[in-house]
Design a protein around this motif. Sequence first.
Motif, PDB file in Angstrom:
ATOM      1  N   GLU A  71       1.105   9.819  -6.401  1.00  0.00           N
ATOM      2  CA  GLU A  71       1.495  10.746  -7.096  1.00  0.00           C
ATOM      3  C   GLU A  71       2.389  11.047  -8.152  1.00  0.00           C
ATOM      4  O   GLU A  71       2.743  12.066  -9.034  1.00  0.00           O
ATOM      5  CB  GLU A  71       2.586  11.777  -5.907  1.00  0.00           C
ATOM      6  N   ARG A 114       0.141   4.149  -2.530  1.00  0.00           N
ATOM      7  CA  ARG A 114       0.038   5.385  -2.557  1.00  0.00           C
ATOM      8  C   ARG A 114       1.654   6.024  -3.163  1.00  0.00           C
ATOM      9  O   ARG A 114       0.424   7.799  -3.732  1.00  0.00           O
ATOM     10  CB  ARG A 114      -0.045   5.867  -1.132  1.00  0.00           C
ATOM     11  N   ASP A 115       1.798   5.940  -3.006  1.00  0.00           N
ATOM     12  CA  ASP A 115       3.810   6.245  -3.745  1.00  0.00           C
ATOM     13  C   ASP A 115       3.164   6.716  -5.244  1.00  0.00           C
ATOM     14  O   ASP A 115       3.256   8.028  -5.667  1.00  0.00           O
ATOM     15  CB  ASP A 115       4.416   6.573  -3.436  1.00  0.00           C
ATOM     16  N   ARG A 137       0.438  -1.566   0.088  1.00  0.00           N
ATOM     17  CA  ARG A 137       0.551   0.044   0.069  1.00  0.00           C
ATOM     18  C   ARG A 137       0.775   1.438   0.468  1.00  0.00           C
ATOM     19  O   ARG A 137       0.254   1.870  -0.452  1.00  0.00           O
ATOM     20  CB  ARG A 137      -0.615  -0.113   1.234  1.00  0.00           C
ATOM     21  N   TYR A 138       2.256   0.883   0.354  1.00  0.00           N
ATOM     22  CA  TYR A 138       2.934   2.382   0.282  1.00  0.00           C
ATOM     23  C   TYR A 138       3.089   2.505  -1.195  1.00  0.00           C
ATOM     24  O   TYR A 138       3.397   3.893  -1.237  1.00  0.00           O
ATOM     25  CB  TYR A 138       4.275   2.196   0.922  1.00  0.00           C
TER      26      TYR A 138
END
Lengths: 298, 797
Positions: free
Chosen positions: B122, B118-119, B114-115
């Motif tokens: 962007e 999320r990154d 999930r990191y």
Amino acid sequence: MQVPAPLEYARATSVEHAIALLERLGEEARIVAGGHSLIPMMKLRLTHLEYLVDINDLHDELDFIRVERGEVRIGALTRHRDLLESEALVPELPIFRDAERVIADPVVRNRGTLGGSLCQADPSEDLSSVCTTLGASCVIRGVSGERVVSMEEFYRGPYETAVGPAEILTEVRIPLRPHSSNAYAKVDRRAGDWAVVAAGAALWLDDDGLIADARVGLAAVGPNTTGIPAISEALRGRAPSEEAFAEAGELAAAASSPTTDGRGSAAYKRHLAAELTRRTLRRAAERIADRALERESA
Amino acid sequence: MSVDVEPVGHGRMLRKEDPRLVRGRGTFCDDLTLPRQLHLAILRSPVAHARIVYVDATAALAHPKVKAVVTGADLVERGLAWMPTLAHDVQPVLATDKVRFQGQEVAFVVAEDRYAARDALELIDVEYDVLPPVVDARRALDDDTPLIRDDVAGRADNRCFDWETGDAAATDAAFARADVVVADDLVYPRVHPAPLETCGAIADFDRVSGKLTVWVTSQAPHAHRTLFAMMTGLPEHKIRVVSPDIGGGFGNKVPVYPGYLCAIVGSMVTGRPVKWIEDRTENLVSTAFARDFHLHGELAATSDGRILGVRARVLADHGAFNAVAAPAKYPGGFFGVFTGSYAVDAAHCSTTAVYTTKAPGGVAYACSFRIAEAVYFIERMVDLLARELGLDPVEIRRRNFIPTEAFPYLTATGWVYDSGDYPRALDEALRIADYDALRAEQAERRERGELMGIGLAFFTEAVGAGPRKHMDILGLGMADGCELTVHPDGRAVVRLSVQTQGQGHETTFAQIVAEEIGIPPADIEVVHGDTDATPYGLGTYGSRSTAVSGAAAALVARQVRDKARRIAAHLLEVAPDDLEWTKGSFGVRGIPTATVTMPEVARAAYGIDLPDDLESGLDAHVSYNPENLTFPFGAYLAVVDVDPGTAVVTVRRFVAVDDCGTRINDMIIEGQVHRGLTDGVGVALMEYVGFDEHGTCLNASLMDYLIPTALEVPTWETGHTVTPSPHHPIGAKGIGEAATVGSPPAIVNAVLDALAPLGVTRLDMPLTPSRVWEAMQGRAAPPTDPPHGPTAEKGTP
């Protein structure tokens, strides 16, 4: 789950080590202690850092409350909870317990620190008001040594302090004088919310029971409201009285420049500046009288 | 209160689910990890209203851990870009043409963790051509207001719907003969259910079997299964929806959200299980809000305070898409009960609902399909009338109550209230509060310049939707199935179509069945949440579980008991009519020694010695279609103090007398009431979803959307009366939302009572210190948003 952007992390083993890390890593590095302001901002991705320098292991150097002759010294890593529960602070500086009772909640108080609060320099933050009210000074250490600045010099504006990129706030020093007391009051919309307005007041009396000095520090009503010189000038030499405190309240309101937001209208906040100034000065005066009575009966 | 012996049936007992939940051993969506699971994150619009110029996912796709990036254009190809809402509107899964609220779904990323997901958000480049937002519902229909829903052919303005109820002519006539008319404008602001657990899903599409399994935060797993089938085109029998433990719903987990569909598509695209768990900000800015009603009310009355007519005019802000969850024939929800607990011959309401550039929703937060709004409306208006006539708030209510002997009572807007004894509940509340002493204390305090207030609210709810001749959601009747099997060892499994979100179903439903078949609740396993393991039904919301599914559980248990009677008669060699049922066993009338217990009957049911005309086994299945709604009611009284210097409101006491008909477990009822009263303090004093002039939500975290803590609420004083529902099999009416519905007007009325010496007559929620102070200065805020201000972008204080 909100997650921060990737970053590097280092755990300092001493203040010296932490300063060396900051020196080496540059402006994209930040100190983390309690992390209760920094980490949420990172998770919301409002702050993007490359490095975190964790100082939570530096208890020996930075976590202390020492009541000495004429001065109280508090280490920057002292947790809110320790300020709240400290019996040593209560006789001379009851303002800390007043303030800590209304700062956030136990979870935050268990981790959040005095140094973190001051360095965050949020205009709504409580301990900055407390320290300004008490005429505290801050000890800042860097590669080239230590310097001591007043709270007025420390606080440069919202989210901005005198602490440089490779420096650490290590300690706060609060002068103690006889015949004095202090108090803190806050209005919030709910326990744990930021202040709508908060006020700290400290009174020092002379041997005749007249006001030798009075300081008021407000939170959340704009710049230049932490330590209002006009109040000191107006109260000096007068007997503590409702009339004097009301005048101080008007001066506090006049010094405020609040903005209207979700926490309240500007008019209401200005009113609170006056109301809470009156209340805290009154409370400080009551406390001085109570202590005098205690001494007599002892 | 100690609970040593568990009742075999109704009665106070500890909750069966709590040993699991209080030890942290529950299984919530985010606790599940499937083999090969991927993680999904959603890119949301940062602006309220904009045309999408382009979405470029190239850089995100190049991220080493990213498995897929899906945009609105990709979904258009699959025919999945738009999905139906529960209210016959449509809503994009991912925006294609425009974004219509800040936080709307624009694209999603599936990645290894999930990191990384999320990154990678962007790295998606979106160009927005920003359009003016529509923030103020009162301006939504102005000529120069931009059109939000240009996706719907022929739509010329932002009107969502118009709806009327009651008799306008009769109401006009009532007003014409009135001695006194009072009128006011009220706002029930936008609030959010803010469940502790945010929404989420794990979708697992098996390309080989063609079977889709979705673990999802759902208050209505069967309805969601049907909707997933409609949306994806997959056959419904190949879809399994599992709603595991849920950390609070309050209506927030009734709608189908785009994120669920994203997870399903993500799994179809990658061939792997995909988990999506929204974060707190996503939950607050994009999921079902509640209320947002601008109300104009008028009461016509005689000079002695008898209400002749009620008029209501409603402007409802539905956000960008009409995604309310309410029975289809009731676009305004059950606001139609706005005549409250009073015998009123004439009433009329006209509602206009509008689109704005805000998140969709509108029926949530324990509102009983907008009865929260109706109760707030009538209870504020009745107090206004009392003040106009110089009558005590108790007296005005007594003079207008529907008389006890008039039930079942047909209201002026067509609802048949099943049963009630209003004076008894009111008397009990006044007794607990010691009302006369409170008024005496108030008089003394007023002499000293203190601001103490006493506020009343008397409410009647309409819950248990609903009879299928009147009520459906997307054509699905609002019935609930229930299956009960008694195993050979005498222990039972009951399978429900509803799903708990903390209400204690595993206990309550075991007790309902226990009461009917005499097996202890500990020996009855409640199965719910898994569509492969439970019968069809429409789920838990609108306080309908006990009212509908509870009836189904009682009826299915009675069917099992009837079969057990025939087996017992066979075993005892008598006719079924010769048997007497005492909880747990059958006995032959007049022969005390001739008895057979339910476990003995159960064993026999699976044995070899059964009558020829009976099938083996001891089980039954029912689907319950209620003949009417049930109408719980209550009398609430709040005592508040307002600090004259800071205007801070303290709720000092709160007395809540509820009548929910037959009470199954007092402890669970009290827990539900405590929760709802806390909601009420939150809504009355602090909760609010606001927007700035750009349409940006100002309450995107729990630092900015305030929910109350133990420090803001008093020690609750609860009481009850029992007026059973005549048509419900066990007389129960439902309790889940009563306190959320009933408490805000009591608190607001109390604050207005406290401020009466200052001449304050009106206030809108939330009663923040600033609003109260402004009212004390004679500047009672007109019904409007609070002033716009900067978002608080910071951590904890």
